[in-house]
Enzyme design. Structure first.
Site, PDB file in Angstrom:
ATOM      1  N   GLU A 143       0.849  -1.179   0.000  1.00 42.49           N
ATOM      2  CA  GLU A 143       0.000   0.000   0.000  1.00 42.49           C
ATOM      3  C   GLU A 143       0.896   1.244   0.000  1.00 42.49           C
ATOM      4  O   GLU A 143       1.863   1.283   0.755  1.00 42.49           O
ATOM      5  CB  GLU A 143      -0.916   0.038   1.226  1.00 42.49           C
ATOM      6  CG  GLU A 143      -1.918   1.181   1.131  1.00 42.49           C
ATOM      7  CD  GLU A 143      -2.938   1.209   2.281  1.00 42.49           C
ATOM      8  OE1 GLU A 143      -2.806   0.422   3.232  1.00 42.49           O
ATOM      9  OE2 GLU A 143      -3.848   2.031   2.197  1.00 42.49           O
TER      10      GLU A 143
ATOM     11  N   MET B 246       0.417  -2.761   8.689  1.00 40.13           N
ATOM     12  CA  MET B 246      -0.277  -2.900   7.411  1.00 40.13           C
ATOM     13  C   MET B 246      -1.155  -4.149   7.416  1.00 40.13           C
ATOM     14  O   MET B 246      -0.732  -5.215   7.830  1.00 40.13           O
ATOM     15  CB  MET B 246       0.777  -2.961   6.292  1.00 40.13           C
ATOM     16  CG  MET B 246       0.192  -3.135   4.913  1.00 40.13           C
ATOM     17  SD  MET B 246      -0.827  -1.709   4.434  1.00 40.13           S
ATOM     18  CE  MET B 246      -2.004  -2.515   3.369  1.00 40.13           C
TER      19      MET B 246
ATOM     20  N   GLU C 269      -5.583  -3.075  12.520  1.00 34.89           N
ATOM     21  CA  GLU C 269      -5.228  -3.899  11.351  1.00 34.89           C
ATOM     22  C   GLU C 269      -6.164  -5.102  11.236  1.00 34.89           C
ATOM     23  O   GLU C 269      -6.578  -5.471  10.144  1.00 34.89           O
ATOM     24  CB  GLU C 269      -3.770  -4.360  11.425  1.00 34.89           C
ATOM     25  CG  GLU C 269      -2.744  -3.243  11.599  1.00 34.89           C
ATOM     26  CD  GLU C 269      -2.892  -2.081  10.644  1.00 34.89           C
ATOM     27  OE1 GLU C 269      -3.381  -2.287   9.515  1.00 34.89           O
ATOM     28  OE2 GLU C 269      -2.541  -0.946  11.035  1.00 34.89           O
TER      29      GLU C 269
HETATM   30  N1  TRP Z   1      -3.095   0.898   5.665  1.00 36.12           N
HETATM   31  C1  TRP Z   1      -2.216   1.053   6.784  1.00 36.12           C
HETATM   32  C2  TRP Z   1      -3.098   1.274   8.002  1.00 36.12           C
HETATM   33  O1  TRP Z   1      -3.603   2.327   8.230  1.00 36.12           O
HETATM   34  C3  TRP Z   1      -1.256   2.150   6.712  1.00 36.12           C
HETATM   35  C4  TRP Z   1      -0.353   2.319   5.557  1.00 36.12           C
HETATM   36  C5  TRP Z   1      -0.558   2.997   4.438  1.00 36.12           C
HETATM   37  C6  TRP Z   1       0.979   1.981   5.508  1.00 36.12           C
HETATM   38  N2  TRP Z   1       0.552   3.106   3.701  1.00 36.12           N
HETATM   39  C7  TRP Z   1       1.525   2.499   4.341  1.00 36.12           C
HETATM   40  C8  TRP Z   1       1.762   1.258   6.361  1.00 36.12           C
HETATM   41  C9  TRP Z   1       2.843   2.371   4.042  1.00 36.12           C
HETATM   42  C10 TRP Z   1       3.096   1.114   6.037  1.00 36.12           C
HETATM   43  C11 TRP Z   1       3.635   1.677   4.903  1.00 36.12           C
HETATM   44  O2  TRP Z   1      -3.399   0.403   8.702  1.00 36.12           O
HETATM   45 ZN    ZN Z   2      -5.657   1.584   8.540  1.00 35.32          ZN
END
Ligand code: TRP
Ligand code: ZN
Length: 880
Positions: free
Chosen positions: A137, A271, A306
């Site tokens: 992501e 993540m 998460e």
């Molecule tokens: N989706 C993750 C969360 O909020 C966060 C996230 C977005 C992320 N981009 C990232 C984590 C890049 C690590 C690196 O739970």
């Molecule tokens: Zn999140």
């Protein structure tokens, strides 16, 4: 936007992908410098005649012995051309010509080579402390192979990993393995950003969970050997999260196994990859000796966050990255509910609002302001913001308040039913609420499209025995949005008489116009909103308790008298507003001290004494009452009142007031320090943590008057990290503790996560005039591994948090901070750009400081090769 700013990507330009990916097969031949990724996609054209665009960055397409690229459709080699800018601004990748694409389902194969060791950006497949890990992501999968790396393309994945590493993990369920390989299958269609792979010398802390419908789930937390004894709390939090999501949202887990991996090098907190969450090690590993109560609380909250993404994010995902708040706002809201249920709702709410005001309000009132759902971006990584996450969660909280708990539950059931397996938009989300409740949410939707924090002005009066609340709202312009419409604002209101009696229980008033009046009539012994048939003689004007529970993310503008605040602090039944009243009093005292050199008034000290000694109040709550507003908060308040904040004066005055308060409350503080001592072994539960929090807050004040004696004692005796750090921070904040800080280093130099705390103290507690020099010095320490984001954030984040040091006259703080941003940027633009946002407050300060900050912003903007991430942030900040 300045002229040379890159062109943004627009929400309005969305168009669906013209192919469906029915299945993804990936084979990884892992090698630190030359990993091969073989991909086989089963594809169905949805709109025959269209070319197929695949994103890909820093990939080497492998060639066969005839020097033909290994890219084929149905086994026959094809050529591809580089993607041009018409596909999407800056997107790198390849375009397969329409003439090479069959009009029926086909198989697309390709083989690429990548270099995980050279990947310092920590996006895609990278090596960290000798293990392989991924972060996809938002757009990291395109650094692994050519693929339609966009969230609305969802497919089931089969992954084969070939490697001699001990543990080989990917998403879904393990389906087969042998010496040197393992295969994983994820049956749930998912976008590529949820792909994950981990390989390395890891050990598991294992457990199991049985779902409400009786399915067995194996749970593993994978860590480096030696850390397996620091996983109990994370595992316990995981099981509680799984149960909670079943009980509160009716959501069960949906695979045979749930894996969590802790990694040392990570750009964010954690993540939610399907079935394989990857965590920054600091949000997994905990023991009483190494983790504070705050660390435990964060672990619980992030594990929950998460895990909750499994339904809100993974089963139902986002159509495009503009919809990020669809998953993040909702998941933050859910993790906040969970933490409140596990601990204390009142304390959790206060903590969340403190953070919202410190980070989101600041963002919303500066050059980086953007709507909860942005409509344009240059680099999506720059939009993982407090606005998308925290304001996004507030918007959901308001929706729940407006429709009520039962309708909220119905709407959520409908959401999961209707959209399971889909990639959705905010329109889909709101439609579910409209269908479930019959409400028209057109005006409410403005919360998603209009940036800025509304200011709500409330005046009250008694008129002919009727109590009137006059309410008006306005939102100042934000970058690119001059005009703002009135929003729907739920204002949870109560009324109290002077003797403290509550005469109107919490009532939600729907504020929705530019100005409105709400009338209350006296009937029996209470206020009501309907005029009674026979009017009764009204009592004195009540004190309003407005925005109870912080029912909307707005700024309340009101000339609240000290008398009113004192009534609310003593008697409000709403714990948030009780705290808020104390907060308001403290802020006034501090502002008067900063601006007029005023002393801490006796009346204020006495009011605090009352609260502190009220044994009926939760110690954690009392600790929050005692914690004075921070320097940045005071700077923002002074700025908003039209004055120019002086960080040095703020620092000095705040410290002086703390000292005066400490002296005035001395007997109470000493008594509380004893009372809040818990005998027996450390336990991270909320009740024990609350006692330690109050003890720490008390010690902080005592240390300003006793030369640090009590804190030194505690530091010497403490058997847990919370009390060690409470003692150390009290000492350092009072200007003592050099010897203790050295002792702390000697004891913990081999523990990475604890050592991060030491590094942070070196800059956070440096004397303001010395902060820049102290930063330069500590960055020469052999353990300052600046490529590790946690370590970098400790040192530079510590400097930025040292307000008087960072903003010290002359600009040396800005200079050293910028030096390090520029050094980090080529290696890790994501973290560099995030840390550059500290400059968003520059317009608050005097002309000298503004010029010094602008010089640094311009230096960054003019640096050749500056990343797209930094270019966007710096140019937006500069254009204020
Ligand atoms: N989706 C993750 C969360 O909020 C966060 C996230 C977005 C992320 N981009 C990232 C984590 C890049 C690590 C690196 O739970
Ligand atoms: Zn999140």
């Amino acid at each position: 936007m300045p002229q040379n700013a890159p062109a943004p990507i627009l929400l309005a330009d969305y168009s669906p992908y013209p192919f469906q990916i029915d299945r993804v097969h990936l084979t990884f031949r892992l090698d630190p410098e030359a990993t091969r990724v073989l991909s086989r996609l089963e594809v169905t054209p949805l709109d025959p005649g269209r070319p197929m665009d695949l994103f890909g960055e820093d990939l080497k397409l492998v060639h066969d012995s005839h020097n033909r690229p290994k890219l084929a459709i149905n086994g026959a080699a094809i050529d591809a051309e580089p993607l041009d800018e018409t596909a999407a601004p800056y997107a790198k990748g390849i375009r397969i010509n329409a003439r090479d694409i069959p009009n029926e389902p086909f198989t697309l194969t390709c083989e690429v080579e990548i270099n995980p060791s050279a990947n310092t950006a920590l996006e895609g497949l990278y090596m960290s402390s000798g293990m392989y890990s991924t972060q996809c992501e938002a757009e990291g999968f395109r650094r692994i192979t050519y693929y339609p790396d966009r969230p609305d393309v969802m497919a089931p994945f089969t992954v084969r990993i070939e490697s001699d590493e001990k543990v080989l993990l990917s998403n879904g369920n393990p389906t087969a393995s042998g010496p040197g390989w393992a295969q994983w299958e994820d049956p749930w269609p998912k976008p590529a950003y949820l792909f994950a792979l981990v390989a390395g010398d890891l050990v598991a802390h294992s457990d199991a969970f049985t779902t409400a419908s009786g399915a067995h789930v194996a749970l593993n937390i994978w860590v480096r050997p030696g850390d397996e004894h620091k996983c109990d709390y994370a595992m316990d939090a995981l099981k509680r999260s799984m149960r909670w999501d079943e009980q509160v949202y009716g959501r069960e887990y949906d695979l045979d196994v749930f894996n969590i991996v802790a990694v040392d090098d990570f750009n964010a907190g954690a993540m939610e990859n399907k079935g394989l969450n990857i965590f920054n090690a600091k949000y997994v590993l905990a023991s009483p000796e190494t983790a504070t109560d705050r660390d435990y609380e964060l672990i619980e909250g992030i594990i929950a966050h998460e895990y909750f993404h499994n339904w809100t994010g993974n089963r139902i995902t986002c159509r495009d990255w503009f919809q990020l708040c669809l998953k993040e706002g909702l998941t933050v809201f859910r993790d906040q509910q969970f933490s409140g249920d596990m601990r204390s709702h009142a304390v959790k709410r206060i903590d969340d609002v403190l953070m919202l005001r410190a980070r989101q309000f600041r963002e919303d009132n500066g050059p980086l302001a953007h709507p909860v759902r942005p409509e344009s971006f240059v680099e999506i990584n720059n939009f993982y913001t407090a606005t998308v996450y925290e304001k996004g969660a507030e918007v959901i909280g308001m929706l729940k308040t407006l429709v009520g708990d039962a309708a909220y539950a119905e709407a959520l059931d409908l959401y999961f039913d209707r959209h399971d397996g889909q990639a959705c938009t905010i329109e889909d989300w709101l439609k579910v609420f409209e269908d479930a409740t019959g409400r028209d949410l057109t005006q409410f939707a403005l919360w998603y499209s209009q940036a800025g924090t509304p200011q709500v002005t409330v005046d009250d009066q008694m008129k002919d025995g009727v109590y009137l609340l006059h309410v008006s709202q306005k939102t100042d312009p934000t970058p690119g949005q001059d005009h703002k419409d009135p929003k729907v604002i739920p204002m949870a209101t109560g009324l109290l008489q002077d003797d403290g009696r509550e005469t109107l229980a919490t009532t939600v008033l729907d504020v929705n116009g530019p100005r409105q009046t709400f009338a209350f009539y006296w009937h029996g012994d209470a206020w009501q909103q309907h005029a009674p048939a026979t009017p009764a003689p009204a009592p004195e004007k009540p004190t309003p308790s407005l925005f109870r529970g912080f029912s909307a993310p707005v700024v309340l503008v009101r000339d609240t008298s000290e008398a009113e605040r004192t009534v609310l602090l003593a008697h409000d039944t709403d714990p948030f507003n009780k705290w808020e009243a104390g907060r308001g009093l403290a802020k006034n005292v501090l502002i008067a001290a900063i601006v007029d050199d005023a002393k801490a008034p006796d009346t204020w000290c006495e009011a605090l004494n009352q609260v502190l000694t009220d044994g009926a109040l939760d110690p954690a709550f009392r600790a929050l009452i005692l914690a004075l507003p921070r320097e940045d908060d005071l700077a923002q308040t002074i700025h908003q009142s039209g004055l120019v904040p002086d960080p040095s004066a703020i620092h000095a005055a705040r410290r002086r007031i703390k000292g005066e308060l400490g002296a005035a409350l001395a007997p109470t503080l000493t008594r509380l320090f004893e009372q809040m001592h818990s005998a027996g072994p450390y336990s991270p539960d909320a009740k024990s943590a609350g006692k330690r929090a109050l003890r720490g807050a008390v010690l902080d004040l005592i240390s300003l008057t006793d030369g640090g004696a009590l804190a030194s004692d505690l530091f010497a005796q403490a058997d847990n990290m919370t009390e060690s750090l409470n003692a150390l921070t009290a000492l350092l904040a009072a200007g003592h503790g050099a010897a203790e800080l050295d002792a702390f280093y000697a004891r913990w130099k081999d523990d990475r996560l604890v050592l991060d705390k030491w590094f942070m103290f070196k800059t956070l507690y440096a004397a303001p005039a010395d902060a820049a020099r102290a930063t330069a010095e500590i960055t020469t320490h052999p353990a300052f591994d600046w490529r590790n984001p946690n370590r970098f954030r400790s040192v530079l984040g510590g400097l930025a948090g040292n307000q008087a040091g960072f903003h010290h006259a002359g600009g040396a703080g800005y200079q050293v901070y910028t030096d390090w941003l520029l050094k980090l940027d080529p290696k890790n633009p994501q973290t560099a750009a995030r840390m550059a946002t500290v400059f968003e407050t520059w317009t608050r300060y005097d002309a000298d400081r503004q010029a010094l900050i602008c010089a640094q912003l311009d230096r960054m903007a003019q640096t050749p090769g500056l990343s797209r991430d930094m270019t966007e942030i710096v140019s937006r900040i500069r254009s204020a």
